[in-house]
Motif scaffolding. Sequence first.
Motif, short mmCIF file in Angstrom:
data_model
loop_
_atom_site.label_atom_id
_atom_site.label_comp_id
_atom_site.label_asym_id
_atom_site.label_seq_id
_atom_site.Cartn_x
_atom_site.Cartn_y
_atom_site.Cartn_z
N UNK A 241 0.82 -1.21 0.00
CA UNK A 241 0.00 0.00 0.00
C UNK A 241 0.85 1.26 0.00
N UNK A 242 2.00 1.21 0.67
CA UNK A 242 2.86 2.38 0.73
C UNK A 242 3.48 2.71 -0.63
N UNK A 243 3.37 1.79 -1.58
CA UNK A 243 3.87 2.03 -2.93
C UNK A 243 2.74 2.07 -3.96
N UNK A 244 1.51 2.22 -3.49
CA UNK A 244 0.39 2.40 -4.40
C UNK A 244 -0.44 1.16 -4.67
N UNK A 245 -0.21 0.06 -3.96
CA UNK A 245 -1.00 -1.15 -4.19
C UNK A 245 -2.39 -0.98 -3.59
N UNK A 246 -3.40 -1.02 -4.44
CA UNK A 246 -4.77 -0.83 -3.99
C UNK A 246 -5.26 -2.02 -3.17
N UNK A 247 -6.10 -1.72 -2.19
CA UNK A 247 -6.86 -2.76 -1.53
C UNK A 247 -8.14 -2.95 -2.32
N UNK A 248 -8.43 -4.19 -2.72
CA UNK A 248 -9.55 -4.48 -3.60
C UNK A 248 -10.59 -5.35 -2.92
N UNK A 249 -11.83 -5.11 -3.23
CA UNK A 249 -12.92 -5.95 -2.75
C UNK A 249 -13.87 -6.22 -3.90
N UNK A 250 -14.15 -7.49 -4.15
CA UNK A 250 -15.06 -7.87 -5.22
C UNK A 250 -16.48 -7.47 -4.86
N UNK A 251 -17.21 -6.95 -5.83
CA UNK A 251 -18.62 -6.64 -5.62
C UNK A 251 -19.40 -7.93 -5.38
N UNK A 252 -19.03 -8.98 -6.12
CA UNK A 252 -19.63 -10.31 -5.95
C UNK A 252 -18.49 -11.32 -5.95
N UNK A 253 -18.25 -11.97 -4.81
CA UNK A 253 -17.08 -12.83 -4.66
C UNK A 253 -17.00 -13.94 -5.70
N UNK A 254 -18.12 -14.46 -6.13
CA UNK A 254 -18.11 -15.58 -7.07
C UNK A 254 -18.21 -15.16 -8.52
N UNK A 255 -18.31 -13.87 -8.76
CA UNK A 255 -18.45 -13.38 -10.14
C UNK A 255 -17.63 -12.11 -10.32
N UNK A 256 -16.34 -12.22 -10.68
CA UNK A 256 -15.48 -11.03 -10.81
C UNK A 256 -15.95 -10.05 -11.88
N UNK A 257 -16.78 -10.53 -12.82
CA UNK A 257 -17.25 -9.63 -13.87
C UNK A 257 -18.16 -8.53 -13.33
N UNK A 258 -18.67 -8.71 -12.09
CA UNK A 258 -19.54 -7.70 -11.49
C UNK A 258 -18.75 -6.48 -11.02
N UNK A 259 -17.44 -6.62 -10.92
CA UNK A 259 -16.63 -5.46 -10.62
C UNK A 259 -15.94 -5.50 -9.28
N UNK A 260 -15.15 -4.46 -9.04
CA UNK A 260 -14.35 -4.33 -7.82
C UNK A 260 -14.44 -2.91 -7.27
N UNK A 261 -14.20 -2.81 -5.96
CA UNK A 261 -14.00 -1.52 -5.30
C UNK A 261 -12.54 -1.46 -4.86
N UNK A 262 -11.93 -0.29 -5.02
CA UNK A 262 -10.54 -0.12 -4.62
C UNK A 262 -10.38 1.12 -3.76
N UNK A 263 -9.53 1.02 -2.72
CA UNK A 263 -9.32 2.14 -1.82
C UNK A 263 -7.85 2.35 -1.51
N UNK A 264 -7.52 3.61 -1.27
CA UNK A 264 -6.18 3.96 -0.83
C UNK A 264 -6.22 5.35 -0.23
N UNK A 265 -5.35 5.60 0.75
CA UNK A 265 -5.18 6.95 1.29
C UNK A 265 -3.88 7.53 0.76
N UNK A 266 -3.96 8.74 0.22
CA UNK A 266 -2.80 9.42 -0.37
C UNK A 266 -2.35 10.52 0.58
N UNK A 267 -1.20 10.32 1.21
CA UNK A 267 -0.67 11.34 2.10
C UNK A 267 0.29 12.23 1.34
N UNK A 268 0.00 13.52 1.31
CA UNK A 268 0.82 14.46 0.54
C UNK A 268 1.40 15.53 1.45
#
Length: 310
Positions: A241-268
């Motif tokens: 994460x400190x180098x930009x690796x997103x934390x991802x969560x599948x919208x539907x665990x058994x169907x990746x085609x439904x999409x993902x959510x990604x989060x990160x905090x950017x400290x500037x």
Amino acid sequence: MTGNHRDKTITRRRAIAVTGGTVAAGGLAVAGYRSAFADDATTAAATASASAAGSECMTLMTSVTEGPYYLDGALVRKDITEGKNGVPLTLRLTVVDATDGCTPVPGAAVEIWHCDAWGYYSGYTTANPGGSAPAESEDGSTADDQTYLRGYQIANGNGVVKFETIFPGWYTPRTCHIHVKVHTGGEKEDGTYEGGKVNYTGQFFFDDTVAEEIFTLEPYSRHSGGYTTLDNDMVYDGGGASSGLLTLKAVHKKDPSKGYKGFLTLGIDPDAESTGAGSGGGTPPSDAPTGTPPSDAPTGSASPSASASS
């Protein structure tokens, strides 16, 4: 299966490619966001404060390369897809001041840009993404080839922005990634963001297991060839994460085609300025367009304030 290739010949020029060997005093930071998938902005802000108290606001190298596919004048909008086909991706990003206890930075402008499912960037659609891919024009979307998958959002009072996009594809010799700049001191004007300065230039990255699964799906599967994993990427330095690796969560665990959510905090550091210097990222074609998108380019329907808080 596309995405299984692990080419050990690609050089990992970590320190040089990422920062030119320079680390800023005070630095900039990217920290993981533990309750990344809370849809409530107030809950998200509270968690960001808790993370800061737990010393999760870490200093980071000054800048990662901007890469060769940047265009000025991206539009301020939440949805940057313009009808581009791909697996849906929602990004929620929080901008904090790493020099002041990781307090939110309201009004910061977060700009992102990335390739489509076959590795093409808007404005550079004649650039060959490597491997075997259909022509960009075969995508069948209604996207404007000067503006798709590019945009700004303005951070709300909690430092939060949200983008609706698609999971990026890949191009040789890079791993799957999204480019980002954080700007402060400017303002929205004529549908884009003007003035101020760039405080941070970086890239977001995706777990190989998730990316490789996505690349077996349509339309990604029509681009075959040598996908570069994180371990072999010329920019990602393995810092999580400190180098930009997103934390991802599948919208539907058994169907990746439904999409993902990604989060990160950017400290500037709001007082710092990033040039986006660095090597790596590929080379655009010599006849690629430069400058701002055309004046009649499509505009987003979402306002910055509404988008940031949703």
